[in-house]
Motif scaffolding. Structure first.
Motif, PDB file in Angstrom:
ATOM      1  N   GLN A   1      49.383  34.070  57.400  1.00  0.00           N
ATOM      2  CA  GLN A   1      50.426  33.624  56.487  1.00  0.00           C
ATOM      3  C   GLN A   1      50.253  34.274  55.117  1.00  0.00           C
ATOM      4  O   GLN A   1      49.117  34.540  54.692  1.00  0.00           O
ATOM      5  N   PRO A   2      51.336  34.530  54.395  1.00  0.00           N
ATOM      6  CA  PRO A   2      51.227  35.196  53.080  1.00  0.00           C
ATOM      7  C   PRO A   2      50.338  34.448  52.094  1.00  0.00           C
ATOM      8  O   PRO A   2      49.582  35.073  51.339  1.00  0.00           O
ATOM      9  N   LYS A   3      50.406  33.123  52.092  1.00  0.00           N
ATOM     10  CA  LYS A   3      49.557  32.364  51.173  1.00  0.00           C
ATOM     11  C   LYS A   3      48.079  32.549  51.502  1.00  0.00           C
ATOM     12  O   LYS A   3      47.238  32.664  50.596  1.00  0.00           O
ATOM     13  N   ILE A   4      47.767  32.573  52.780  1.00  0.00           N
ATOM     14  CA  ILE A   4      46.373  32.763  53.187  1.00  0.00           C
ATOM     15  C   ILE A   4      45.896  34.162  52.808  1.00  0.00           C
ATOM     16  O   ILE A   4      44.759  34.352  52.345  1.00  0.00           O
ATOM     17  N   ILE A   5      46.758  35.150  52.987  1.00  0.00           N
ATOM     18  CA  ILE A   5      46.388  36.531  52.646  1.00  0.00           C
ATOM     19  C   ILE A   5      46.069  36.648  51.160  1.00  0.00           C
ATOM     20  O   ILE A   5      45.040  37.217  50.763  1.00  0.00           O
ATOM     21  N   ILE A   6      46.950  36.102  50.328  1.00  0.00           N
ATOM     22  CA  ILE A   6      46.745  36.182  48.877  1.00  0.00           C
ATOM     23  C   ILE A   6      45.482  35.428  48.467  1.00  0.00           C
ATOM     24  O   ILE A   6      44.703  35.894  47.623  1.00  0.00           O
ATOM     25  N   THR A   7      45.252  34.275  49.076  1.00  0.00           N
ATOM     26  CA  THR A   7      44.078  33.470  48.724  1.00  0.00           C
ATOM     27  C   THR A   7      42.785  34.186  49.081  1.00  0.00           C
ATOM     28  O   THR A   7      41.845  34.261  48.265  1.00  0.00           O
ATOM     29  N   ILE A   8      42.716  34.736  50.282  1.00  0.00           N
ATOM     30  CA  ILE A   8      41.488  35.404  50.726  1.00  0.00           C
ATOM     31  C   ILE A   8      41.201  36.641  49.887  1.00  0.00           C
ATOM     32  O   ILE A   8      40.088  36.829  49.364  1.00  0.00           O
ATOM     33  N   LEU A   9      42.184  37.512  49.748  1.00  0.00           N
ATOM     34  CA  LEU A   9      41.957  38.757  49.010  1.00  0.00           C
ATOM     35  C   LEU A   9      41.680  38.491  47.533  1.00  0.00           C
ATOM     36  O   LEU A   9      40.839  39.169  46.923  1.00  0.00           O
ATOM     37  N   SER A  10      42.357  37.506  46.965  1.00  0.00           N
ATOM     38  CA  SER A  10      42.106  37.168  45.560  1.00  0.00           C
ATOM     39  C   SER A  10      40.697  36.615  45.370  1.00  0.00           C
ATOM     40  O   SER A  10      40.012  36.948  44.386  1.00  0.00           O
ATOM     41  N   THR A  11      40.257  35.793  46.304  1.00  0.00           N
ATOM     42  CA  THR A  11      38.900  35.241  46.217  1.00  0.00           C
ATOM     43  C   THR A  11      37.853  36.336  46.315  1.00  0.00           C
ATOM     44  O   THR A  11      36.848  36.326  45.584  1.00  0.00           O
ATOM     45  N   ILE A  12      38.069  37.295  47.206  1.00  0.00           N
ATOM     46  CA  ILE A  12      37.125  38.409  47.351  1.00  0.00           C
ATOM     47  C   ILE A  12      37.020  39.197  46.047  1.00  0.00           C
ATOM     48  O   ILE A  12      35.919  39.532  45.581  1.00  0.00           O
ATOM     49  N   VAL A  13      38.162  39.481  45.438  1.00  0.00           N
ATOM     50  CA  VAL A  13      38.168  40.266  44.198  1.00  0.00           C
ATOM     51  C   VAL A  13      37.567  39.475  43.041  1.00  0.00           C
ATOM     52  O   VAL A  13      36.764  40.003  42.253  1.00  0.00           O
ATOM     53  N   VAL A  14      37.927  38.200  42.925  1.00  0.00           N
ATOM     54  CA  VAL A  14      37.445  37.382  41.802  1.00  0.00           C
ATOM     55  C   VAL A  14      35.928  37.203  41.862  1.00  0.00           C
ATOM     56  O   VAL A  14      35.231  37.311  40.835  1.00  0.00           O
ATOM     57  N   LEU A  15      35.386  36.947  43.043  1.00  0.00           N
ATOM     58  CA  LEU A  15      33.935  36.781  43.164  1.00  0.00           C
ATOM     59  C   LEU A  15      33.202  38.083  42.846  1.00  0.00           C
ATOM     60  O   LEU A  15      32.113  38.066  42.246  1.00  0.00           O
ATOM     61  N   ASN A  16      33.793  39.197  43.223  1.00  0.00           N
ATOM     62  CA  ASN A  16      33.187  40.484  42.892  1.00  0.00           C
ATOM     63  C   ASN A  16      33.182  40.718  41.383  1.00  0.00           C
ATOM     64  O   ASN A  16      32.198  41.200  40.809  1.00  0.00           O
ATOM     65  N   ILE A  17      34.280  40.350  40.728  1.00  0.00           N
ATOM     66  CA  ILE A  17      34.357  40.492  39.270  1.00  0.00           C
ATOM     67  C   ILE A  17      33.370  39.557  38.578  1.00  0.00           C
ATOM     68  O   ILE A  17      32.700  39.943  37.598  1.00  0.00           O
ATOM     69  N   LEU A  18      33.266  38.330  39.073  1.00  0.00           N
ATOM     70  CA  LEU A  18      32.340  37.373  38.460  1.00  0.00           C
ATOM     71  C   LEU A  18      30.897  37.852  38.535  1.00  0.00           C
ATOM     72  O   LEU A  18      30.125  37.675  37.580  1.00  0.00           O
ATOM     73  N   LEU A  19      30.520  38.462  39.649  1.00  0.00           N
ATOM     74  CA  LEU A  19      29.150  38.967  39.766  1.00  0.00           C
ATOM     75  C   LEU A  19      28.888  40.076  38.754  1.00  0.00           C
ATOM     76  O   LEU A  19      27.865  40.056  38.047  1.00  0.00           O
ATOM     77  N   ALA A  20      29.799  41.039  38.661  1.00  0.00           N
ATOM     78  CA  ALA A  20      29.588  42.176  37.762  1.00  0.00           C
ATOM     79  C   ALA A  20      29.621  41.745  36.298  1.00  0.00           C
ATOM     80  O   ALA A  20      28.720  42.076  35.510  1.00  0.00           O
ATOM     81  N   VAL A  21      30.651  41.002  35.921  1.00  0.00           N
ATOM     82  CA  VAL A  21      30.784  40.580  34.524  1.00  0.00           C
ATOM     83  C   VAL A  21      29.682  39.587  34.151  1.00  0.00           C
ATOM     84  O   VAL A  21      29.153  39.615  33.028  1.00  0.00           O
ATOM     85  N   GLY A  22      29.315  38.718  35.085  1.00  0.00           N
ATOM     86  CA  GLY A  22      28.243  37.765  34.801  1.00  0.00           C
ATOM     87  C   GLY A  22      26.913  38.449  34.552  1.00  0.00           C
ATOM     88  O   GLY A  22      26.175  38.081  33.622  1.00  0.00           O
ATOM     89  N   CYS A  23      26.583  39.447  35.372  1.00  0.00           N
ATOM     90  CA  CYS A  23      25.326  40.185  35.160  1.00  0.00           C
ATOM     91  C   CYS A  23      25.340  40.933  33.832  1.00  0.00           C
ATOM     92  O   CYS A  23      24.349  40.953  33.099  1.00  0.00           O
ATOM     93  N   LYS A  24      26.468  41.531  33.517  1.00  0.00           N
ATOM     94  CA  LYS A  24      26.560  42.276  32.259  1.00  0.00           C
ATOM     95  C   LYS A  24      26.445  41.333  31.062  1.00  0.00           C
ATOM     96  O   LYS A  24      25.746  41.621  30.083  1.00  0.00           O
ATOM     97  N   THR A  25      27.113  40.192  31.139  1.00  0.00           N
ATOM     98  CA  THR A  25      27.116  39.257  30.015  1.00  0.00           C
ATOM     99  C   THR A  25      25.748  38.623  29.803  1.00  0.00           C
ATOM    100  O   THR A  25      25.271  38.507  28.672  1.00  0.00           O
ATOM    101  N   TYR A  26      25.105  38.231  30.899  1.00  0.00           N
ATOM    102  CA  TYR A  26      23.834  37.512  30.757  1.00  0.00           C
ATOM    103  C   TYR A  26      22.674  38.449  30.439  1.00  0.00           C
ATOM    104  O   TYR A  26      21.850  38.157  29.567  1.00  0.00           O
TER     105      TYR A  26
END
Length: 299
Positions: A250-275
């Motif tokens: 379903q389109p909602k599931i697709i957006i949720t999964i792909l967005s979660t993958i991208v957001v978690l990847n960003i959080l790891l990179a930005v979190g390591c840089k910030t801390y």
């Protein structure tokens, strides 16, 4: 005149008689003696299927091409994931750093043969790269201050290991469970095994190792530029890999999964840089503000 002697009649040769007379202890074998067989023939004739060292179950598994795999809680189960050639690891690292559009990392590089050797050492290298680079960056930022005394921050290794290994194992576990649940709901979805997802996430972190080394340079624009490049390359590997697994959902599931993958990847990179790389500068500013306030209060 024709000879009356039959040419096919057995004749005794004098040389054979002379040899027997010279060595009377010699053993003679008659061609009519059917009980005398070579030793190899006797061993072959006496071989019994019951003497086969392979059991009947093992022979059946080998003939059918199916060998029972060890349970997942044993070392034998994980041993096969570390049995990989060096050029395969090199090929997968290059493929994760230079992704091509439309190429699925699992189908092109893993080919149903995931490994844990590469992801483990990539995560371990990234942990020490982040911790050591953070210490060096802290030293360079505070270099020249008369009141600064360098102290190695070993706790950064523990924090980096917790963050990186949690991302490399817990996120694939949650993603695998969700995809497994969606596969049961929708039968035509592409399914990946847990080890394949772990392998993809582990190799997708390889691009962060050179990026983290660049973070040693005390230049914010260079750090953010390397973060953006690493995020684009790492995110491309993840999106192109998991897109076939969710594109029929379903389109909602697709957006949720792909967005979660991208957001978690960003959080790891930005979190390591910030801390690990912004905290020394912030601490220096707070220290300067505190000294200014103390000076004003004393005057």
């Amino acid at each position: 005149m024709a000879s009356t002697k039959d040419p096919f009649q057995f004749q005794e040769f004098e040389e054979a008689d002379n040899l027997l007379e010279a060595n009377r202890d010699a053993v003679t074998i008659s061609i009519e003696d059917g009980d005398v067989k070579p030793e190899k023939q006797r061993k072959a004739a006496s071989f019994s299927p019951d003497d086969d060292p392979l059991g009947s179950d093992d022979k059946t598994e080998l003939l059918s091409g199916q060998k029972k795999s060890a349970p997942f809680w044993t070392f034998e189960y994980y041993q096969r994931f570390f049995d990989i050639e060096t050029y395969h690891v090199k090929e997968r690292i290059i493929g994760s750093m230079l992704p091509w559009p439309g190429k699925n990392f699992i189908h092109v590089y893993l080919r149903r043969n995931p490994d844990l050797y590469g992801p483990f050492w990539i995560c371990t290298t990234l942990v020490f790269a982040v911790a050591i680079s953070g210490n060096i960056a802290n030293f360079l930022v505070n270099l020249g201050r008369p009141d600064y005394k360098y102290t190695p921050e070993f706790q950064k290794v523990t924090i980096a290991a917790t963050a990186i290994f949690s991302y490399a194992w817990l996120v694939p576990l949650a993603l695998w469970g969700f995809l497994l649940w969606r596969t049961n709901k929708t039968l035509n979805l592409v399914s990946y095994s847990f080890m394949e997802i772990v392998c993809v996430y582990g190799y997708s972190l390889s691009i962060y190792i050179p990026a983290v080394v660049l973070w040693i340079v005390p230049s914010e624009w260079l750090r953010w530029f390397s973060i953006v490049v690493a995020l684009c390359l790492s995110g491309s590997v993840l999106l192109t890999t998991f897109w076939p697994a969710v594109r029929d959902d379903q389109p909602k599931i697709i957006i949720t999964i792909l967005s979660t993958i991208v957001v978690l990847n960003i959080l790891l990179a930005v979190g390591c840089k910030t801390y690990f790389f912004s905290q020394p500068k912030l601490a220096s500013q707070l220290h300067s503000v505190a000294l200014t306030e103390v000076t004003k209060s004393s005057t």
